[in-house]
Write a protein that holds these residues in place. Structure first.
Motif, PDB file in Angstrom:
ATOM      1  N   TRP A 134     -11.812 -10.920  10.591  1.00  0.00           N
ATOM      2  CA  TRP A 134     -13.019  -9.392  11.241  1.00  0.00           C
ATOM      3  C   TRP A 134     -12.121  -8.350  11.185  1.00  0.00           C
ATOM      4  CZ3 TRP A 134     -18.144 -10.758  12.419  1.00  0.00           C
ATOM      5  CH2 TRP A 134     -18.588 -12.637  12.447  1.00  0.00           C
ATOM      6  N   ASN A 135     -11.330  -7.469  10.647  1.00  0.00           N
ATOM      7  CA  ASN A 135     -11.017  -6.234  10.520  1.00  0.00           C
ATOM      8  C   ASN A 135     -10.660  -5.817  11.900  1.00  0.00           C
ATOM      9  OD1 ASN A 135     -11.081  -6.238   7.735  1.00  0.00           O
ATOM     10  ND2 ASN A 135     -12.651  -6.276   7.446  1.00  0.00           N
ATOM     11  N   GLY A 136     -10.229  -6.782  12.988  1.00  0.00           N
ATOM     12  CA  GLY A 136      -9.679  -6.352  14.134  1.00  0.00           C
ATOM     13  C   GLY A 136     -11.281  -5.812  15.070  1.00  0.00           C
ATOM     14  N   GLN A 137     -12.434  -5.588  14.133  1.00  0.00           N
ATOM     15  CA  GLN A 137     -13.352  -5.355  14.830  1.00  0.00           C
ATOM     16  C   GLN A 137     -14.616  -6.971  15.409  1.00  0.00           C
ATOM     17  OE1 GLN A 137     -15.789  -1.898  13.362  1.00  0.00           O
ATOM     18  NE2 GLN A 137     -14.688  -2.710  11.611  1.00  0.00           N
ATOM     19  N   PHE A 138     -13.748  -7.896  15.650  1.00  0.00           N
ATOM     20  CA  PHE A 138     -14.354  -9.538  15.299  1.00  0.00           C
ATOM     21  C   PHE A 138     -16.153  -9.258  17.035  1.00  0.00           C
ATOM     22  CE2 PHE A 138     -15.783 -14.025  16.209  1.00  0.00           C
ATOM     23  CZ  PHE A 138     -15.055 -14.381  15.800  1.00  0.00           C
ATOM     24  N   GLU A 139     -15.291  -9.127  17.852  1.00  0.00           N
ATOM     25  CA  GLU A 139     -15.817  -8.603  19.047  1.00  0.00           C
ATOM     26  C   GLU A 139     -16.879  -7.726  19.269  1.00  0.00           C
ATOM     27  OE1 GLU A 139     -16.029 -10.408  21.914  1.00  0.00           O
ATOM     28  OE2 GLU A 139     -14.859 -11.635  21.280  1.00  0.00           O
ATOM     29  N   ARG A 140     -16.864  -6.672  18.911  1.00  0.00           N
ATOM     30  CA  ARG A 140     -18.213  -6.304  17.506  1.00  0.00           C
ATOM     31  C   ARG A 140     -19.162  -6.413  17.092  1.00  0.00           C
ATOM     32  NH1 ARG A 140     -19.447  -1.314  14.751  1.00  0.00           N
ATOM     33  NH2 ARG A 140     -17.834  -1.612  13.493  1.00  0.00           N
ATOM     34  N   LEU A 141     -18.103  -6.932  16.181  1.00  0.00           N
ATOM     35  CA  LEU A 141     -19.860  -7.313  14.897  1.00  0.00           C
ATOM     36  C   LEU A 141     -19.714  -8.956  14.979  1.00  0.00           C
ATOM     37  CD1 LEU A 141     -17.125  -5.982  11.766  1.00  0.00           C
ATOM     38  CD2 LEU A 141     -19.422  -5.117  12.758  1.00  0.00           C
ATOM     39  N   TYR A 142     -19.462  -9.746  16.259  1.00  0.00           N
ATOM     40  CA  TYR A 142     -19.626 -11.389  16.504  1.00  0.00           C
ATOM     41  C   TYR A 142     -20.548 -11.075  16.632  1.00  0.00           C
ATOM     42  CZ  TYR A 142     -19.558 -16.172  17.851  1.00  0.00           C
ATOM     43  OH  TYR A 142     -20.142 -17.067  17.891  1.00  0.00           O
ATOM     44  N   ALA A 143     -21.826 -11.753  16.161  1.00  0.00           N
ATOM     45  CA  ALA A 143     -23.347 -11.904  16.554  1.00  0.00           C
ATOM     46  C   ALA A 143     -23.345 -13.693  17.497  1.00  0.00           C
ATOM     47  CB  ALA A 143     -24.524 -11.238  15.806  1.00  0.00           C
ATOM     48  N   ARG A 144     -23.473 -13.527  18.634  1.00  0.00           N
ATOM     49  CA  ARG A 144     -23.076 -14.903  19.447  1.00  0.00           C
ATOM     50  C   ARG A 144     -24.909 -15.609  19.165  1.00  0.00           C
ATOM     51  NH1 ARG A 144     -20.725 -11.031  21.749  1.00  0.00           N
ATOM     52  NH2 ARG A 144     -19.348 -11.177  22.963  1.00  0.00           N
ATOM     53  N   PRO A 145     -24.714 -16.958  18.656  1.00  0.00           N
ATOM     54  CA  PRO A 145     -26.297 -17.970  18.882  1.00  0.00           C
ATOM     55  C   PRO A 145     -26.370 -17.855  19.716  1.00  0.00           C
ATOM     56  CG  PRO A 145     -23.325 -19.268  18.371  1.00  0.00           C
ATOM     57  CD  PRO A 145     -23.407 -17.311  19.077  1.00  0.00           C
ATOM     58  N   THR A 146     -27.286 -18.904  19.962  1.00  0.00           N
ATOM     59  CA  THR A 146     -28.168 -19.207  20.802  1.00  0.00           C
ATOM     60  C   THR A 146     -27.727 -20.822  21.049  1.00  0.00           C
ATOM     61  OG1 THR A 146     -29.743 -18.006  21.258  1.00  0.00           O
ATOM     62  CG2 THR A 146     -30.272 -20.162  22.195  1.00  0.00           C
ATOM     63  N   LEU A 147     -27.119 -21.658  22.163  1.00  0.00           N
ATOM     64  CA  LEU A 147     -27.216 -23.573  22.124  1.00  0.00           C
ATOM     65  C   LEU A 147     -27.906 -23.726  23.380  1.00  0.00           C
ATOM     66  CD1 LEU A 147     -22.993 -22.788  22.914  1.00  0.00           C
ATOM     67  CD2 LEU A 147     -24.052 -24.124  20.199  1.00  0.00           C
ATOM     68  N   TYR A 148     -27.861 -24.957  22.765  1.00  0.00           N
ATOM     69  CA  TYR A 148     -29.331 -25.711  23.878  1.00  0.00           C
ATOM     70  C   TYR A 148     -28.251 -27.669  24.127  1.00  0.00           C
ATOM     71  CZ  TYR A 148     -32.695 -22.742  22.302  1.00  0.00           C
ATOM     72  OH  TYR A 148     -33.790 -21.428  22.655  1.00  0.00           O
ATOM     73  N   LEU A 149     -27.177 -27.087  25.385  1.00  0.00           N
ATOM     74  CA  LEU A 149     -27.172 -28.239  26.312  1.00  0.00           C
ATOM     75  C   LEU A 149     -27.723 -28.578  25.852  1.00  0.00           C
ATOM     76  CD1 LEU A 149     -24.838 -29.049  26.604  1.00  0.00           C
ATOM     77  CD2 LEU A 149     -25.379 -28.276  29.046  1.00  0.00           C
ATOM     78  N   LEU A 150     -28.394 -30.258  25.871  1.00  0.00           N
ATOM     79  CA  LEU A 150     -28.825 -31.327  25.989  1.00  0.00           C
ATOM     80  C   LEU A 150     -29.425 -32.385  27.224  1.00  0.00           C
ATOM     81  CD1 LEU A 150     -29.111 -33.129  22.545  1.00  0.00           C
ATOM     82  CD2 LEU A 150     -30.679 -30.592  23.294  1.00  0.00           C
TER      83      LEU A 150
END
Length: 624
Positions: A134-150
């Motif tokens: 991610w060209n050194g910008q992983f944390e800035r560009l990464y969009a966190r998904p939503t997880l549902y623990l069943l």
């Protein structure tokens, strides 16, 4: 004679049992008030209390016999008891406190020690590998998904059913075309039920879902007290199976977890070491092979980690192996062996929800029978989607168009579902930026067809040149099937542009013909639909786009095997053609011959697409 009165004497000391009891009770209380301050272990406290009670009983005995038996030190019994018990308890408390402080100091020292150089290089490489993606910008560009623990009920239920329930609960069903419900593709029979019975969907949602969480929660630790005291902070299972759609962010999530844990473990002797292995295309799985993959990933530091350090084991693409059922069993066997049974703090396995449902879930080897709890990766919520769009490389006017569409109350839900479709996010966000508001009612096939046409028009490639370019892409896409559908994502060369459909070997092709293909590919590079890999080697920008061109080029469906999940997206694109009923017929025939869960799901999706097209679209377009 007068009676002689005996002089009154005071009662002996041993005739005051209440006084003696009170004195001893004072000693006990003086001792016990110190103990809880310094001692936290329940077992140790009980031992000390028992010792104090025994010693107090002995002191009470001394006080009671003081008047009958002469001891040189009998009058000192009380002060000696106070000093002994109170002083002993204080000494033990101080000693216990010093021991705890030393243990904390040792832990801090160990945590701050520099790890082995080979291990440090491994952790640095793991961090840099993902950061560079991610060209050194992983944390800035990464969009966190939503997880549902069943819950246990949700883990045992059919994953596609649970996923549809989550989707419908989160986004509702009003105004969404069937082809835009994402997740497993088409909600099918669940969709009309939900419109009329939202309470039923809510009830199922609550019974299926234990808790929503972020991806980073998968690294949270559960804490346990000493002795019989057990307290869980995050209640995250040790073994987790994460299921989601293609391109929903499963691999990126594991990349981020690997990167975060590598960063934590650098400079620490206590943090678990992350190990990421990818199973796509794996054949002949067994525990020894998986152990070999883990060792190869660790490299030179493997002997210094396996069996000596705790691990966070990350396993990607369970369902994309040659034999997913055997792979699932191999993972379970690996976790039951040493050192993994003792040193794996957490194992996270990912897979595609539809593939897992159809090929693994119903078998005894399924991970739900091996102690794994399922989590559904729902995808990005609206905030994460907006962040992903705004930080993308899209042009400003495209970003503006997308944000305007997401602000429209009447169609926001449909646009969000379009962005959650099982395709590459960057690709479908580009498509969305170029779509007109009325296009959202059309199916995937027509939308991609319009997107491709727009790409050519943007580069002023129109008319016969555009048709020739599209024809070449169809030919190339079809020829990538020469090694089988599972190997279609390979790079292609100039000979793949020849309309000879197969392996070319040493066929002598005129140079002028290859030069013409090379020039045509040079123009196609301008559209961004293909990428230059160097040395006259090229690749489609995304597998979904390649599958679209394959579906456009197919005329004979005899080679298509609906039971093979690798054909799934191609079949769905073909179903959007004017002659897509051929795909419906093919899938139905295979379902009738072999009524598997997967074919039932696929038939439901294809049928939903055909119904949607018959109801909402003119059938005047198709493959040319």
């Amino acid at each position: 004679m007068a009676a002689v009165r005996k002089p009154r004497t005071s009662p002996p000391d041993n005739e005051h049992p209440l006084r003696d009891l009170l004195l001893v009770a004072g000693i006990v209380l003086a001792a016990l008030q110190v103990i809880p301050v310094y001692v936290s272990s329940r077992t140790t406290v009980l031992v000390i209390v028992a010792a104090v009670v025994v010693a107090s009983g002995f002191a009470y005995f001394l006080l009671r016999v003081r008047g009958r038996v002469e001891f040189p030190w009998k009058r000192a019994a009380l002060p000696l008891g106070v000093v002994a018990l109170f002083g002993g308890a204080t000494f033990f408390g101080q000693y216990s406190l010093r021991t705890q402080l030393n243990a904390i100091a040792d832990a801090n020292t160990a945590a701050s020690m520099e790890p082995d150089p080979d291990l440090r290089r491994y952790l640095d490489a793991a961090f840099d590998e993902h950061s560079s993606q991610w060209n050194g910008q992983f944390e800035r560009l990464y969009a966190r998904p939503t997880l549902y623990l069943l819950t246990r009920v949700g883990t045992d239920a059919k994953p596609t059913e649970v996923q549809n329930c989550i989707l419908l609960w989160r986004s509702g069903s009003a105004g969404i075309g069937k082809e835009f419900v994402g997740v497993a593709g088409i909600a099918g029979e669940t969709l009309p039920q939900t419109a009329n019975d939202i309470d039923h969907t809510a009830q199922r949602y609550l019974s299926y879902v234990q808790r929503p969480m972020a991806d980073s929660d998968l690294l949270n630790r559960n804490t346990k007290g000493e002795g019989d005291s057990v307290s869980t902070v995050d209640d995250i299972p040790r073994c987790i199976l994460v299921l989601g759609d293609p391109a929903s962010g499963k691999s990126s999530m594991l990349d981020r977890i690997d990167m975060i844990q590598a960063r934590r473990a650098r400079g620490s002797m206590t943090e678990p070491i992350p190990v990421l292995i990818r199973l796509k295309g794996l054949a002949g799985p067994d525990p020894d092979l998986l152990h070999k993959m883990v060792s190869e990933r660790l490299g030179a530091c493997s002997p210094k980690v396996l069996g000596k350090r705790n691990l966070v084991l990350l396993v990607d693409a369970l369902d994309e192996t040659v034999n997913p059922v055997a792979t699932s069993e191999a993972i379970a066997k690996l976790m039951s062996r040493e050192p993994y049974s003792k040193t794996v703090d957490r194992i996270i396995v990912t897979g595609r929800v539809l593939n897992y449902t159809s090929t693994i879930h119903g078998y005894p080897q399924a991970l739900r029978y091996k102690g794994f709890t399922t989590a559904i990766l729902y995808g990005l919520d609206q905030t994460a989607i907006e962040k992903r769009i705004l930080s993308s490389s899209l042009a400003s006017d495209q970003k503006s168009k997308i944000m305007q569409k997401l602000a429209d109350d009447s169609s926001r839900s449909a646009w969000l579902q379009f962005l959650r479709m099982p395709m590459n996010f960057d690709l479908i966000s580009e498509i969305m930026g170029e779509l007109e508001p009325g296009d959202i009612g059309h199916g995937q096939t027509e939308i991609l067809r319009r997107f491709v046409k727009n790409r050519f028009e943007q580069k002023n490639i129109v008319g016969a040149e555009r048709d020739a370019g599209i024809s070449l892409l169809r030919t190339i896409a079809l020829n990538t099937l020469s090694d089988g559908v599972s190997a279609r994502s390979r790079e292609f060369g100039l000979k793949d542009g020849l309309a000879r459909g197969g392996a070319y070997g040493s066929i002598d092709v005129p140079g002028a013909e290859l030069d013409a293909i090379r020039r045509r590919l040079s123009d196609l590079l301008l559209t961004g639909l293909i990428q230059d890999k160097g040395g006259d080697r090229y690749k489609f920008c995304h597998l979904n786009l390649q599958d679209f061109f394959i579906s456009e080029a197919l005329h004979d469906l005899s080679e298509v095997d609906p039971s093979d999940v690798a054909w799934r997206q191609i079949i769905l694109f073909f179903a959007g053609r004017s002659d897509g009923d051929l795909a419906l017929k093919l899938v139905k025939e295979h379902r009738d011959a072999n009524a598997t869960q997967y074919l039932e799901e696929l038939l439901r999706q294809v049928n939903g697409i055909r119904e949607s097209l018959h109801q909402n679209l003119p059938l005047s377009y198709g493959a040319k």
